[in-house]
Write a protein that holds these residues in place. Structure first.
Motif, short mmCIF file in Angstrom:
data_model
loop_
_atom_site.label_atom_id
_atom_site.label_comp_id
_atom_site.label_asym_id
_atom_site.label_seq_id
_atom_site.Cartn_x
_atom_site.Cartn_y
_atom_site.Cartn_z
N LEU A 150 6.33 -30.41 36.79
CA LEU A 150 7.06 -30.38 37.99
C LEU A 150 8.42 -30.53 37.81
CD1 LEU A 150 6.66 -29.95 41.19
CD2 LEU A 150 6.61 -32.56 41.24
N LEU A 151 8.87 -31.56 37.02
CA LEU A 151 10.22 -31.52 36.53
C LEU A 151 10.68 -30.66 35.78
CD1 LEU A 151 12.63 -33.53 36.81
CD2 LEU A 151 11.85 -34.50 34.53
N ASN A 167 20.61 -14.73 34.67
CA ASN A 167 20.37 -13.68 34.23
C ASN A 167 18.98 -13.21 34.51
OD1 ASN A 167 22.70 -13.37 33.00
ND2 ASN A 167 22.12 -14.64 31.27
N LEU A 168 18.04 -14.15 34.91
CA LEU A 168 16.78 -13.84 35.22
C LEU A 168 16.28 -14.06 36.69
CD1 LEU A 168 14.88 -15.43 32.25
CD2 LEU A 168 15.38 -12.93 32.47
N PRO A 169 15.52 -13.17 37.33
CA PRO A 169 15.31 -13.47 38.76
C PRO A 169 14.21 -14.44 38.57
CG PRO A 169 13.72 -11.42 37.58
CD PRO A 169 14.88 -11.69 36.69
N SER A 170 14.24 -15.16 40.00
CA SER A 170 13.47 -16.41 39.99
C SER A 170 11.79 -16.50 39.69
CB SER A 170 13.51 -17.03 41.27
OG SER A 170 13.24 -15.95 42.52
N TRP A 171 11.53 -15.02 40.08
CA TRP A 171 9.98 -14.99 39.71
C TRP A 171 9.64 -15.03 38.40
CZ3 TRP A 171 8.28 -10.59 37.33
CH2 TRP A 171 9.29 -9.36 37.42
N LEU A 172 10.55 -14.27 37.66
CA LEU A 172 10.14 -14.03 36.19
C LEU A 172 10.44 -15.57 35.46
CD1 LEU A 172 9.84 -12.58 33.75
CD2 LEU A 172 12.04 -11.70 33.46
N LEU A 173 11.50 -16.28 35.99
CA LEU A 173 11.60 -17.34 35.36
C LEU A 173 10.41 -18.47 35.49
CD1 LEU A 173 13.85 -19.03 33.92
CD2 LEU A 173 14.94 -19.79 36.07
N LEU A 174 10.07 -18.23 36.98
CA LEU A 174 8.62 -19.16 37.09
C LEU A 174 7.61 -18.84 36.26
CD1 LEU A 174 7.57 -21.25 39.06
CD2 LEU A 174 6.98 -19.58 40.40
N ILE A 175 7.30 -17.39 36.04
CA ILE A 175 6.33 -17.04 35.10
C ILE A 175 6.38 -17.58 33.66
CG2 ILE A 175 5.55 -15.16 33.58
CD1 ILE A 175 5.71 -13.44 36.11
N ILE A 176 7.77 -17.47 33.23
CA ILE A 176 8.03 -18.28 31.76
C ILE A 176 7.47 -19.65 31.76
CG2 ILE A 176 9.75 -18.82 30.18
CD1 ILE A 176 11.27 -16.19 31.09
N GLU A 244 2.34 -20.89 42.13
CA GLU A 244 3.42 -20.54 42.73
C GLU A 244 3.61 -20.69 44.08
OE1 GLU A 244 5.23 -17.94 45.34
OE2 GLU A 244 3.24 -17.54 45.39
N VAL A 245 2.54 -20.78 45.00
CA VAL A 245 2.70 -20.88 46.41
C VAL A 245 3.08 -22.49 46.64
CG1 VAL A 245 1.49 -21.47 48.69
CG2 VAL A 245 0.86 -19.32 47.09
N ALA A 246 2.52 -23.31 45.88
CA ALA A 246 2.86 -24.97 45.82
C ALA A 246 4.31 -25.07 45.58
CB ALA A 246 2.03 -25.72 45.05
N PHE A 247 4.88 -24.78 44.49
CA PHE A 247 6.03 -24.62 43.92
C PHE A 247 7.21 -24.04 44.93
CE2 PHE A 247 4.63 -24.97 39.33
CZ PHE A 247 4.60 -26.46 39.58
N SER A 248 6.84 -22.94 45.51
CA SER A 248 7.66 -22.03 46.38
C SER A 248 7.95 -22.81 47.51
CB SER A 248 7.49 -20.84 46.58
OG SER A 248 7.57 -20.12 45.28
N PHE A 249 6.60 -23.43 48.13
CA PHE A 249 6.61 -24.20 49.20
C PHE A 249 7.49 -25.41 49.56
CE2 PHE A 249 4.65 -27.53 52.02
CZ PHE A 249 4.43 -26.81 53.30
N ILE A 250 7.65 -26.11 48.18
CA ILE A 250 8.34 -27.26 48.20
C ILE A 250 9.96 -26.85 47.64
CG2 ILE A 250 6.54 -28.71 47.89
CD1 ILE A 250 7.15 -28.98 44.95
N GLY A 251 10.23 -25.61 47.45
CA GLY A 251 11.40 -25.28 47.43
C GLY A 251 11.86 -25.19 45.73
N ILE A 252 10.92 -25.40 44.76
CA ILE A 252 11.61 -25.24 43.40
C ILE A 252 10.80 -24.02 42.87
CG2 ILE A 252 12.06 -27.76 43.30
CD1 ILE A 252 8.97 -27.98 41.86
N GLY A 253 10.55 -23.11 43.38
CA GLY A 253 9.61 -21.98 43.08
C GLY A 253 10.55 -20.70 42.93
N VAL A 259 10.94 -12.80 47.23
CA VAL A 259 9.87 -13.27 48.19
C VAL A 259 8.55 -13.36 47.63
CG1 VAL A 259 8.84 -12.33 50.46
CG2 VAL A 259 11.36 -11.56 50.05
N SER A 260 7.85 -14.14 48.20
CA SER A 260 6.39 -14.32 47.65
C SER A 260 5.75 -15.16 48.75
CB SER A 260 6.50 -15.20 46.45
OG SER A 260 6.77 -16.57 46.73
N LEU A 261 4.41 -15.27 48.50
CA LEU A 261 3.68 -15.65 49.66
C LEU A 261 4.08 -17.16 49.91
CD1 LEU A 261 -0.06 -14.34 48.69
CD2 LEU A 261 1.61 -13.76 50.53
N GLY A 262 4.35 -17.83 48.87
CA GLY A 262 4.79 -19.47 48.96
C GLY A 262 6.14 -19.59 49.84
#
Length: 328
Positions: A150-151, A167-176, A244-253, A259-262
């Protein structure tokens, strides 16, 4: 000289066939038949494929996109012009849902597939070489497991990794980031199973014949845990989507403008009573995604189970004939 393929269960499984009343059925076909007979699993597959198609071609069925604002329909409910309504900013919710579903499915598929591949290679390598190699790799694995996921996600997606973030979109960074933490539990399980396989005759025979370690791992270890890997893929996809939904829901995804479902669920939570369509539409899509994957996972588990009661038509006919002979 010993026939290596004859000793290897995976090789035998690839070439073996089951014969019932003169009908020869390959193992892969039996597994497919078992899966297709499971109506719940097939329904899950249909739902998942439909949602995937919706995420990639759904945008062609509307003239709106995720960036165009309709100033005359701000925060409006579903209508003929906006099938799912609009957001508080006047953006078509249908377009946002298409984009959000595509990003969530993409994250799930990439993380689910790649993480299982990493776990298979890492776990089998640990089991094959053993000794000091196994100890060092196990130490690295345990160290990664102890890291607070989480951290790390919060730091990586909130700007702490400034260069990557810019340099990277947030969704690609989250994948990594998800790939770093999603393979370790599976790798430990694969290590344990592979260690038992290392004691089997077909692996020892391959070693005595001088077959390279890489080929032994890919040809003899990985195929023998294939059913586990397939099941872990569906579980991994589900886990990645939920993460992804959980992290985006709390604002760190995922971060706006991505845009994502979260993101959609998180933005609509505070207005669920005022704009219910903004909350329930992405939430329903998320439930359909994760639910369909869970149904597919159950069907795959039954299909790979050698003691499954789902048998072929030829086997069914033979069982009926045997029953008739016993009763007569």
């Amino acid at each position: 000289m010993t026939n290596l393929n004859a000793l290897d269960p995976a090789a035998v499984a690839e070439e073996a066939a089951i014969e019932h009343d003169g009908v020869v059925i390959a193992k892969s076909r039996i597994i497919l038949r078992r899966f297709l007979r499971n109506k719940t699993a097939v329904a899950g597959l249909v739902i998942f494929v439909a949602l995937t198609l919706f995420s990639f071609v759904g945008g062609y069925f509307t003239s709106w996109d995720k960036e165009t604002i309709d100033p005359f329909n701000i925060g409006m409910g579903p209508s003929a012009e906006h099938l799912l309504g609009t957001s508080q900013a006047g953006i078509d919710l249908y377009s946002l849902t298409v984009e959000g579903t595509r990003i969530s499915i993409l994250i799930g598929l990439v993380v689910g597939l790649v993480s299982v591949l990493i776990a298979a290679v890492y776990g089998c390598t640990m089991a094959y070489f053993g000794g000091k190699v196994d100890k060092v790799m196990l130490f690295i694995l345990e160290a990664l497991i102890m890291m607070p996921a989480l951290l790390v996600v919060a730091v990586a997606t909130s700007g702490g990794g400034s260069g990557l973030k810019s340099n990277l979109p947030s969704w690609l960074l989250l994948i990594i980031v998800l790939l770093i933490f999603s393979w370790m539990g599976t790798a430990r399980l694969i290590r344990s199973l592979s260690m038992s396989l290392m004691q089997r005759d077909f692996v020892k025979a391959a070693q005595y014949m001088g077959i390279p370690p890489r080929r032994i791992v890919w040809r003899h270890l990985v195929p023998n845990i294939g059913s586990l890997l397939v099941l872990d893929v569906t579980r991994g996809v589900t886990g990645a989507i939920l993460a992804e939904v959980a992290f985006s829901f709390i604002g760190i995804g995922i971060k706006v403008p991505d845009v994502s479902l979260g993101v959609l669920i998180g933005q609509a939570t505070s207005q669920v009573s005022t704009f219910p369509w903004m909350f329930w539409v992405p939430l329903t899509v998320m439930f359909l995604l994760t639910g369909s994957l869970a149904m597919m996972n159950d069907g795959l588990r039954d299909a790979f189970d050698p003691h499954s009661s789902s048998i072929g038509s030829a086997a069914g006919r033979k069982a009926k004939k045997s029953a008739k002979k016993k009763t007569s």
